[in-house]
Design a protein around this motif. Structure first.
Motif, PDB file in Angstrom:
ATOM      1  N   LEU A 138       7.152 -17.781  -0.508  1.00  0.00           N
ATOM      2  CA  LEU A 138       7.810 -17.787  -1.853  1.00  0.00           C
ATOM      3  C   LEU A 138       7.668 -16.520  -2.379  1.00  0.00           C
ATOM      4  CD1 LEU A 138       6.867 -21.166  -3.432  1.00  0.00           C
ATOM      5  CD2 LEU A 138       8.748 -20.592  -2.112  1.00  0.00           C
ATOM      6  N   PRO A 139       8.839 -15.929  -2.843  1.00  0.00           N
ATOM      7  CA  PRO A 139       8.810 -14.396  -3.471  1.00  0.00           C
ATOM      8  C   PRO A 139       7.907 -14.563  -4.946  1.00  0.00           C
ATOM      9  CG  PRO A 139      11.026 -15.213  -2.941  1.00  0.00           C
ATOM     10  CD  PRO A 139      10.311 -16.338  -2.689  1.00  0.00           C
ATOM     11  N   ASN A 140       7.633 -15.734  -5.387  1.00  0.00           N
ATOM     12  CA  ASN A 140       6.903 -15.726  -6.568  1.00  0.00           C
ATOM     13  C   ASN A 140       5.261 -15.238  -5.936  1.00  0.00           C
ATOM     14  OD1 ASN A 140       8.823 -16.023  -8.390  1.00  0.00           O
ATOM     15  ND2 ASN A 140       8.494 -18.292  -8.266  1.00  0.00           N
ATOM     16  N   ILE A 141       5.141 -15.595  -4.825  1.00  0.00           N
ATOM     17  CA  ILE A 141       3.554 -15.251  -4.294  1.00  0.00           C
ATOM     18  C   ILE A 141       3.386 -13.688  -4.524  1.00  0.00           C
ATOM     19  CG2 ILE A 141       2.062 -15.020  -2.239  1.00  0.00           C
ATOM     20  CD1 ILE A 141       2.502 -17.961  -3.458  1.00  0.00           C
ATOM     21  N   CYS A 142       4.439 -12.893  -4.189  1.00  0.00           N
ATOM     22  CA  CYS A 142       4.184 -11.252  -4.406  1.00  0.00           C
ATOM     23  C   CYS A 142       3.841 -11.132  -5.826  1.00  0.00           C
ATOM     24  CB  CYS A 142       5.575 -10.847  -4.387  1.00  0.00           C
ATOM     25  SG  CYS A 142       6.439 -10.937  -2.563  1.00  0.00           S
ATOM     26  N   ILE A 143       4.338 -11.667  -6.934  1.00  0.00           N
ATOM     27  CA  ILE A 143       3.869 -11.232  -8.060  1.00  0.00           C
ATOM     28  C   ILE A 143       2.640 -12.020  -8.610  1.00  0.00           C
ATOM     29  CG2 ILE A 143       6.191 -10.586  -8.840  1.00  0.00           C
ATOM     30  CD1 ILE A 143       6.999 -13.307 -10.147  1.00  0.00           C
ATOM     31  N   GLY A 144       2.700 -13.208  -7.861  1.00  0.00           N
ATOM     32  CA  GLY A 144       1.347 -14.128  -8.263  1.00  0.00           C
ATOM     33  C   GLY A 144       0.434 -13.231  -7.763  1.00  0.00           C
ATOM     34  N   GLU A 145       0.059 -12.697  -6.625  1.00  0.00           N
ATOM     35  CA  GLU A 145      -1.045 -11.710  -6.108  1.00  0.00           C
ATOM     36  C   GLU A 145      -1.260 -10.505  -6.830  1.00  0.00           C
ATOM     37  OE1 GLU A 145      -3.322 -12.681  -4.090  1.00  0.00           O
ATOM     38  OE2 GLU A 145      -2.399 -14.596  -3.584  1.00  0.00           O
ATOM     39  N   ILE A 146      -0.106  -9.975  -7.275  1.00  0.00           N
ATOM     40  CA  ILE A 146      -0.303  -8.652  -7.930  1.00  0.00           C
ATOM     41  C   ILE A 146      -0.744  -9.022  -9.279  1.00  0.00           C
ATOM     42  CG2 ILE A 146       1.019  -7.123  -9.701  1.00  0.00           C
ATOM     43  CD1 ILE A 146       3.332  -7.223  -7.215  1.00  0.00           C
ATOM     44  N   ALA A 147      -0.507 -10.364  -9.967  1.00  0.00           N
ATOM     45  CA  ALA A 147      -1.016 -10.758 -11.238  1.00  0.00           C
ATOM     46  C   ALA A 147      -2.634 -10.992 -10.929  1.00  0.00           C
ATOM     47  CB  ALA A 147      -0.405 -11.893 -11.824  1.00  0.00           C
ATOM     48  N   ILE A 148      -3.065 -11.715 -10.080  1.00  0.00           N
ATOM     49  CA  ILE A 148      -4.401 -12.122  -9.865  1.00  0.00           C
ATOM     50  C   ILE A 148      -4.994 -10.970  -9.828  1.00  0.00           C
ATOM     51  CG2 ILE A 148      -6.089 -12.949  -8.143  1.00  0.00           C
ATOM     52  CD1 ILE A 148      -3.667 -15.145  -7.482  1.00  0.00           C
ATOM     53  N   LYS A 149      -4.855 -10.048  -9.046  1.00  0.00           N
ATOM     54  CA  LYS A 149      -5.488  -8.565  -8.417  1.00  0.00           C
ATOM     55  C   LYS A 149      -5.621  -7.927  -9.880  1.00  0.00           C
ATOM     56  CE  LYS A 149      -6.980  -5.018  -6.247  1.00  0.00           C
ATOM     57  NZ  LYS A 149      -7.112  -4.091  -7.231  1.00  0.00           N
ATOM     58  N   HIS A 150      -4.542  -7.643 -10.825  1.00  0.00           N
ATOM     59  CA  HIS A 150      -4.728  -6.771 -11.982  1.00  0.00           C
ATOM     60  C   HIS A 150      -4.915  -7.724 -13.114  1.00  0.00           C
ATOM     61  CE1 HIS A 150      -3.854  -3.172  -9.787  1.00  0.00           C
ATOM     62  NE2 HIS A 150      -2.912  -3.800  -8.948  1.00  0.00           N
ATOM     63  N   GLN A 151      -5.269  -9.061 -12.926  1.00  0.00           N
ATOM     64  CA  GLN A 151      -5.657  -9.923 -13.987  1.00  0.00           C
ATOM     65  C   GLN A 151      -4.512  -9.953 -15.027  1.00  0.00           C
ATOM     66  OE1 GLN A 151      -9.605  -8.949 -15.386  1.00  0.00           O
ATOM     67  NE2 GLN A 151     -10.353  -9.775 -13.348  1.00  0.00           N
ATOM     68  N   LEU A 152      -3.317 -10.145 -14.688  1.00  0.00           N
ATOM     69  CA  LEU A 152      -2.356  -9.955 -15.610  1.00  0.00           C
ATOM     70  C   LEU A 152      -1.743 -11.481 -16.079  1.00  0.00           C
ATOM     71  CD1 LEU A 152       0.238  -7.601 -13.692  1.00  0.00           C
ATOM     72  CD2 LEU A 152      -1.479  -7.177 -15.507  1.00  0.00           C
ATOM     73  N   GLN A 153      -1.601 -11.608 -17.415  1.00  0.00           N
ATOM     74  CA  GLN A 153      -1.659 -13.061 -17.801  1.00  0.00           C
ATOM     75  C   GLN A 153      -0.375 -13.113 -18.928  1.00  0.00           C
ATOM     76  OE1 GLN A 153      -5.170 -14.535 -19.580  1.00  0.00           O
ATOM     77  NE2 GLN A 153      -6.219 -14.005 -17.554  1.00  0.00           N
ATOM     78  N   THR A 154       0.758 -12.226 -18.256  1.00  0.00           N
ATOM     79  CA  THR A 154       1.918 -12.081 -19.214  1.00  0.00           C
ATOM     80  C   THR A 154       3.135 -12.915 -18.612  1.00  0.00           C
ATOM     81  OG1 THR A 154       2.263  -9.991 -18.341  1.00  0.00           O
ATOM     82  CG2 THR A 154       1.253 -10.081 -20.285  1.00  0.00           C
TER      83      THR A 154
END
Length: 180
Positions: free
Chosen positions: A111-127
């Motif tokens: 899923l394309p959302n996995i791309c941004i999910g992994e970025i969010a996890i790595k950088h602790q983004l909660q937005t």
């Protein structure tokens, strides 16, 4: 809006703010991505399990966000072919009578959302985060969406990107926007 940083990944090069910061002669994206991962000393073991599209997005984000304060950064990404590259590979495992073994490991990151999910996890983004599938990169649309996030104060910055990858053709264009 202000563009703070830009990163382009294509033709075995990574360009940050118009300066080549990494280049090698890999003929394939998987080899290039692995080499870039090592060169930039990224420490994220799940990278090796990601599909190629996720690696492309992840590398672009990593280059831009590496030394940033990222807590309030939203993500707005897009591409044309969604996860077709990985889906195609998975379909080949189903079609092969000799090597029939449709492994869940092949489509875990489809899923394309996995791309941004992994970025969010790595950088602790909660937005906010979103991934659009568009016929072509529509900078006005992406920037307008990012501006709404910034104006509504849901984030202080927005990492935007176009990450297109199918077979061995790829281009990543990632950039960081803010209001000031």
């Amino acid at each position: 809006m202000k563009t703070e940083k830009t990163c382009i990944i294509e033709n075995s090069k990574i360009i940050l703010d118009n300066e080549i910061i990494f280049e090698n002669q890999s003929d394939s994206f998987p080899e290039f991505a692995k080499s870039a991962y090592k060169h930039f000393d990224v420490n994220y073991p799940k990278f090796h399990k990601m599909d190629e599209l996720s690696k492309l997005a992840f590398l672009g984000a990593e280059i831009i966000l590496k030394n940033e304060e990222n807590k309030d950064t939203a993500l707005v990404f897009a591409n044309r072919s969604s996860s077709l590259d990985t889906d195609f590979k998975y379909q080949q495992t189903i079609n092969s009578a000799e090597e029939y073994f449709p492994s869940p490991a092949v489509f875990v990151y489809t899923l394309p959302n996995i791309c941004i999910g992994e970025i969010a996890i790595k950088h602790q983004l909660q937005t906010e985060n979103v991934f659009f599938v568009l016929d072509e990169f529509d900078e006005d649309f992406v920037n307008s969406y990012a501006e709404q996030i910034l104006v509504s104060q849901k984030a202080e910055k927005v990492l935007c990107g176009w990450v297109e990858l199918f077979q061995n053709s790829y281009k990543g264009f990632v950039y960081l926007l803010s209001l000031t």
